[in-house]
Design a protein around this motif. Structure first.
Motif: not given
Length: 167
Positions: A47, A50-51, A54, A139-140, A143, A147
């Motif tokens: 995870f 991936e972050l 991004r 995780g949410q 994220e 953001e």
């Protein structure tokens, strides 16, 4: 809370001072205390990777806190493992911290060594923390924080240039 200033070594043997030498405007540190916790750390790794892909302002490190006598490790060990075994068992973003674990835990405000801890840092300050394996809700939340930070940074960068319009 400010993250404690500590020194450690990365997998290449370079000495780093944390948090000053860490990359990222927002940096996730996943801290473990025992070799048996590596599988818990692994829950965060994909995870976080991936972050990193991004969010260009984000970085991720795995910290392994090992006990120390006078703050030094024998040169043949990395967290109680031989250098060969260490390379097989740690991630490339791993930093081994030879610290007084009890004092380090106290400075971080964590109670014990039974689980792992994740800390999100901004400018050397802990802005969020979580205990244990990565969960969907954690995780949410992470994220969403990344953001929001990226969007706020984009708005502030866009509003500083006079005469430019944002499209």
């Amino acid at each position: 809370m400010k993250f404690p200033t500590v020194t450690g070594r990365d997998t290449a043997g370079r000495q780093l001072t944390l948090p000053a030498d860490l990359d990222g405007e927002q940096t996730l540190l996943v801290l473990s205390f025992h070799q048996r916790q590596r599988s818990l750390v692994t829950s965060w790794r994909q995870f976080a990777s991936e972050l990193c892909d991004r969010f260009e302002h984000f970085a991720y490190y795995e910290l392994v806190a090992v006990g120390s006598r006078h703050g030094m490790l024998p040169p043949s060990t990395v967290g109680g493992m031989s250098p060969t075994n260490a390379r097989q068992h740690v991630h490339e973003n791993t930093i081994v911290l030879s610290v007084d674990k009890q004092a380090f835990r106290r400075r971080l405000g964590v109670l014990g060594e039974e689980t792992i801890y994740a800390f999100l840092l901004e400018d050397g300050r802990v802005v969020r923390q979580a205990a244990g394996v990565l969960t969907p809700s954690t995780g949410q939340a992470l994220e969403a924080l990344l953001e929001a930070y990226r969007d706020a940074k984009g708005r502030s960068n866009g509003s500083t240039s006079a005469g430019e319009s944002s499209s």
